[in-house]
Design a protein around this motif. Structure first.
Motif, PDB file in Angstrom:
ATOM      1  N   VAL A  52       0.465  -2.416  17.301  1.00  0.00           N
ATOM      2  CA  VAL A  52      -0.392  -2.046  16.173  1.00  0.00           C
ATOM      3  C   VAL A  52      -0.261  -3.134  15.123  1.00  0.00           C
ATOM      4  N   GLU A  53      -1.374  -3.740  14.748  1.00  0.00           N
ATOM      5  CA  GLU A  53      -1.317  -4.828  13.773  1.00  0.00           C
ATOM      6  C   GLU A  53      -1.597  -4.307  12.370  1.00  0.00           C
ATOM      7  N   GLY A  54      -1.241  -5.117  11.367  1.00  0.00           N
ATOM      8  CA  GLY A  54      -1.551  -4.768   9.981  1.00  0.00           C
ATOM      9  C   GLY A  54      -0.718  -3.631   9.435  1.00  0.00           C
ATOM     10  N   VAL A  55       0.558  -3.617   9.812  1.00  0.00           N
ATOM     11  CA  VAL A  55       1.461  -2.573   9.342  1.00  0.00           C
ATOM     12  C   VAL A  55       2.259  -3.131   8.163  1.00  0.00           C
ATOM     13  N   GLU A  56       2.405  -2.342   7.104  1.00  0.00           N
ATOM     14  CA  GLU A  56       3.204  -2.788   5.965  1.00  0.00           C
ATOM     15  C   GLU A  56       4.520  -2.027   5.933  1.00  0.00           C
ATOM     16  N   VAL A  57       5.625  -2.769   5.999  1.00  0.00           N
ATOM     17  CA  VAL A  57       6.947  -2.154   5.959  1.00  0.00           C
ATOM     18  C   VAL A  57       7.522  -2.373   4.570  1.00  0.00           C
ATOM     19  N   GLY A  58       7.922  -1.308   3.924  1.00  0.00           N
ATOM     20  CA  GLY A  58       8.476  -1.442   2.581  1.00  0.00           C
ATOM     21  C   GLY A  58       9.437  -0.318   2.278  1.00  0.00           C
ATOM     22  N   HIS A  59       9.791  -0.223   1.007  1.00  0.00           N
ATOM     23  CA  HIS A  59      10.733   0.819   0.589  1.00  0.00           C
ATOM     24  C   HIS A  59      10.043   1.730  -0.419  1.00  0.00           C
ATOM     25  N   ASP A  60      10.310   3.043  -0.289  1.00  0.00           N
ATOM     26  CA  ASP A  60       9.719   3.952  -1.268  1.00  0.00           C
ATOM     27  C   ASP A  60      10.602   3.996  -2.524  1.00  0.00           C
ATOM     28  N   ASP A  61      10.252   4.845  -3.459  1.00  0.00           N
ATOM     29  CA  ASP A  61      10.943   4.847  -4.752  1.00  0.00           C
ATOM     30  C   ASP A  61      12.417   5.184  -4.619  1.00  0.00           C
ATOM     31  N   GLU A  62      12.781   5.946  -3.574  1.00  0.00           N
ATOM     32  CA  GLU A  62      14.189   6.292  -3.385  1.00  0.00           C
ATOM     33  C   GLU A  62      14.932   5.276  -2.545  1.00  0.00           C
ATOM     34  N   GLY A  63      14.263   4.204  -2.143  1.00  0.00           N
ATOM     35  CA  GLY A  63      14.934   3.151  -1.399  1.00  0.00           C
ATOM     36  C   GLY A  63      14.912   3.332   0.103  1.00  0.00           C
ATOM     37  N   ALA A 118       9.916   2.822   4.744  1.00  0.00           N
ATOM     38  CA  ALA A 118       8.750   3.571   5.200  1.00  0.00           C
ATOM     39  C   ALA A 118       7.680   2.573   5.601  1.00  0.00           C
ATOM     40  N   VAL A 119       6.690   3.064   6.332  1.00  0.00           N
ATOM     41  CA  VAL A 119       5.643   2.201   6.847  1.00  0.00           C
ATOM     42  C   VAL A 119       4.302   2.697   6.334  1.00  0.00           C
ATOM     43  N   CYS A 120       3.452   1.753   5.896  1.00  0.00           N
ATOM     44  CA  CYS A 120       2.106   2.110   5.465  1.00  0.00           C
ATOM     45  C   CYS A 120       1.119   1.539   6.467  1.00  0.00           C
ATOM     46  N   TYR A 121       0.303   2.395   7.048  1.00  0.00           N
ATOM     47  CA  TYR A 121      -0.704   1.941   8.007  1.00  0.00           C
ATOM     48  C   TYR A 121      -1.966   2.764   7.792  1.00  0.00           C
ATOM     49  N   ASN A 122      -3.089   2.090   7.623  1.00  0.00           N
ATOM     50  CA  ASN A 122      -4.373   2.763   7.334  1.00  0.00           C
ATOM     51  C   ASN A 122      -4.252   3.718   6.149  1.00  0.00           C
ATOM     52  N   ASN A 123      -3.519   3.243   5.091  1.00  0.00           N
ATOM     53  CA  ASN A 123      -3.320   4.022   3.871  1.00  0.00           C
ATOM     54  C   ASN A 123      -2.611   5.354   4.102  1.00  0.00           C
ATOM     55  N   LYS A 124      -1.866   5.432   5.196  1.00  0.00           N
ATOM     56  CA  LYS A 124      -1.099   6.643   5.435  1.00  0.00           C
ATOM     57  C   LYS A 124       0.383   6.252   5.514  1.00  0.00           C
ATOM     58  N   GLY A 181       0.821  -1.198   0.000  1.00  0.00           N
ATOM     59  CA  GLY A 181       0.000   0.000   0.000  1.00  0.00           C
ATOM     60  C   GLY A 181       0.861   1.256   0.000  1.00  0.00           C
ATOM     61  N   CYS A 182       0.233   2.392  -0.244  1.00  0.00           N
ATOM     62  CA  CYS A 182       0.884   3.709  -0.227  1.00  0.00           C
ATOM     63  C   CYS A 182       2.022   3.796  -1.245  1.00  0.00           C
ATOM     64  N   GLY A 183       2.038   2.937  -2.255  1.00  0.00           N
ATOM     65  CA  GLY A 183       3.087   2.993  -3.276  1.00  0.00           C
ATOM     66  C   GLY A 183       4.424   2.470  -2.807  1.00  0.00           C
ATOM     67  N   LEU A 184       4.431   1.724  -1.700  1.00  0.00           N
ATOM     68  CA  LEU A 184       5.699   1.152  -1.215  1.00  0.00           C
ATOM     69  C   LEU A 184       5.989  -0.131  -1.971  1.00  0.00           C
ATOM     70  N   HIS A 185       7.287  -0.456  -2.078  1.00  0.00           N
ATOM     71  CA  HIS A 185       7.683  -1.712  -2.699  1.00  0.00           C
ATOM     72  C   HIS A 185       8.164  -2.655  -1.614  1.00  0.00           C
TER      73      HIS A 185
END
Lengths: 416, 68
Positions: free
Chosen positions: A133-144, A147-153, A43-47
């Motif tokens: 906090v459950e349901g957190v997505e940890v990923g990388h943004d376009d610059e590497g 970042a964390v995506c939670y509740n589409n933020k 989510g949130c455009g994270l990879h």
């Protein structure tokens, strides 16, 4: 042979972290050759950190890094996390709170901490809720950046906490990590192993002092006697007994950790390839050498006898710098040798994924497996040698610095 | 093709260390061939000097990392 290669590849992907995006249940070795295209965007455009293009450099750096998980085979054993936030104090919890997957990426956040590829990181945004906090997505943004995506933020994440002031990656952070990481656990394990081995040996020398060594005694005694007779005695002369415990501790601790880091499927800890660890050893060596320094030693540094005054102006700063350069090179040498060895092995294993086109080409993957096995076996043999040589080099250099520090300066008295 | 000039510096440092190590290795072999009974002393001195050369190369490599 191929099975071995695939096992090796799984091993060097640190036990269940695989980088071509397939699942991590125990059978994962068998499907390296299959086509996988499960690169998912979060989510949130994270990879996801582990999908898409295979990056051997990033893979290598990830695998030599410290982690908050101790992974043995496919199992990730949680370790205690002890972060310190200025103003908030210490926190203590197990990394299982993060509910991590095979990559070491957690789907939970706890007190604004998240787990990214096995490493604990902190969400800088203060609006993020505390507690679990459950349901957190940890990923990388376009610059590497992580970042964390939670509740589409999207929430930015602070850099990894390091003790080096951010010189070797990381940076000055809003928190400090005092966790019992994989490296700390490895140190404790190796310490305990050596403690019990040496206790057993000492007991045996007392019980049967004049008998030939037997069992583990026969393994340790030649190494011990070698360091004592080839390193300590020739360099330190009659003072050798005073420094022997320090030198032996250095040698056996470095050797033990070098070898422990080479055992496959046992976490692949890289303690002696960690600059913080080698720097601490070098700082010990620095203090032992300089606190033992006698008059002659300091005189040779700050007021070199028998040298004209104008040369002293050049020589004294160089000698004074040398005081610090010696321990720095000690730390760097051990760090660079062990790290380079591990990285070369990971790069060799990466050939399977590079030639296999990241899982798309079965022929390429199997074709690369055979040379990879041979190269990796060769490299591991070299690393076994390097494990001994680097432990020996660290000890002999410390001893030679020590011998310069405690030298009574006989040849010098003769010259006057 | 991308990269930094620091990579060239690292390469040069490694060339220097390589020449140094080759020279020690060659001389040590020669010395051992001339005097095989001194192999122990020669070997440990060889490792000591090789480690010192490596140190010089490592400083260069670390500076190459830092300025990148």
């Amino acid at each position: 042979m191929c099975l071995l290669a695939l096992n090796l590849s799984a091993q060097h992907n640190h036990d269940g972290h695989d980088h071509d995006g397939h699942d991590h249940s125990g059978h994962s070795h068998d499907d390296h050759g299959h086509s996988h295209d499960t690169h998912h965007t979060l989510g949130c455009g994270l990879h996801s950190a582990h999908g898409g293009e295979f990056d051997p450099g990033a893979t290598a750096f990830h695998h030599i890094a410290d982690a908050n998980i101790y992974s043995i085979g496919p199992f990730g054993i949680p370790l205690p996390c002890i972060p310190f936030v200025p103003g908030e104090g210490f926190d203590f919890f197990l990394s299982s709170k993060f509910h991590y997957d095979g990559h070491g990426t957690g789907s939970n956040a706890y007190n604004r901490f998240v787990l990214d590829g096995g490493t604990m990181k902190r969400i800088t945004d203060e609006s993020f809720p505390d507690g679990l906090v459950e349901g957190v997505e940890v990923g990388h943004d376009d610059e590497g950046h992580t970042a964390v995506c939670y509740n589409n933020k999207l929430y930015p994440v602070d850099k990894k906490s390091t003790a080096d002031g951010g010189i070797f990656g990381g940076g000055i952070t809003s928190w400090y990590d005092f966790s019992m990481t994989k490296n700390v656990m490895s140190m404790i394990i190796v310490f305990l192993i050596f403690f019990f081995i040496f206790r057993a040996i000492a007991k045996r020398y007392k019980q049967r002092p004049d008998k030939a060594p037997s069992g583990i005694q026969g393994l340790i005694e030649p190494i011990f006697v070698f360091i004592q007779d080839e390193v300590a005695k020739p360099f330190l002369g009659k003072h050798y007994l005073k420094y022997l415990p320090f030198l032996m501790s250095l040698f056996f601790f470095i050797l033990g950790l070098n070898l422990w880091g080479q055992i496959p499927f046992l976490g692949g800890s890289n303690v002696t390839g960690n600059l913080a660890f080698t720097a601490v050893l070098a700082i010990f060596a620095f203090f032992v050498v300089n606190l033992s320094g006698n008059k002659h030693y300091w005189e040779h540094i700050f007021n070199m006898p028998g040298v004209p005054g104008w040369v002293k102006i050049i020589l004294t700063p160089v000698e004074a710098l040398g005081l610090f350069i010696k321990p720095i090179t000690l730390a760097l040498r051990l760090f660079a040798n062990i790290t380079a060895g591990h990285m070369v092995i990971i790069i060799f294993v990466s050939f399977i994924f590079i030639f296999g086109n990241n899982g798309a080409s079965k022929v390429g993957a199997y074709g690369a497996a055979l040379p990879t096995v041979l190269l990796t076996m060769f490299m591991m043999a070299i690393e076994l040698l390097v494990a001994f040589i680097q432990a020996f080099v660290f000890t002999i250099l410390t001893t030679s610095y020590l011998s310069a520090a405690i030298d009574e300066g006989h040849e010098h008295e003769g010259a006057h | 093709m991308t990269g930094s000039i620091a990579a060239i510096g690292m390469g040069l440092a490694v060339i220097g260390a390589g020449i140094g190590l080759a020279s020690i290795g060659g001389k040590a072999m020669e010395a051992i061939a001339r005097q095989p009974e001194a192999v122990g002393d020669i070997r440990s001195n060889m490792i000591l000097v090789a480690a010192l050369i490596e140190g010089a190369a490592l400083i260069a490599i670390v500076f190459a990392f830092l300025v990148k």
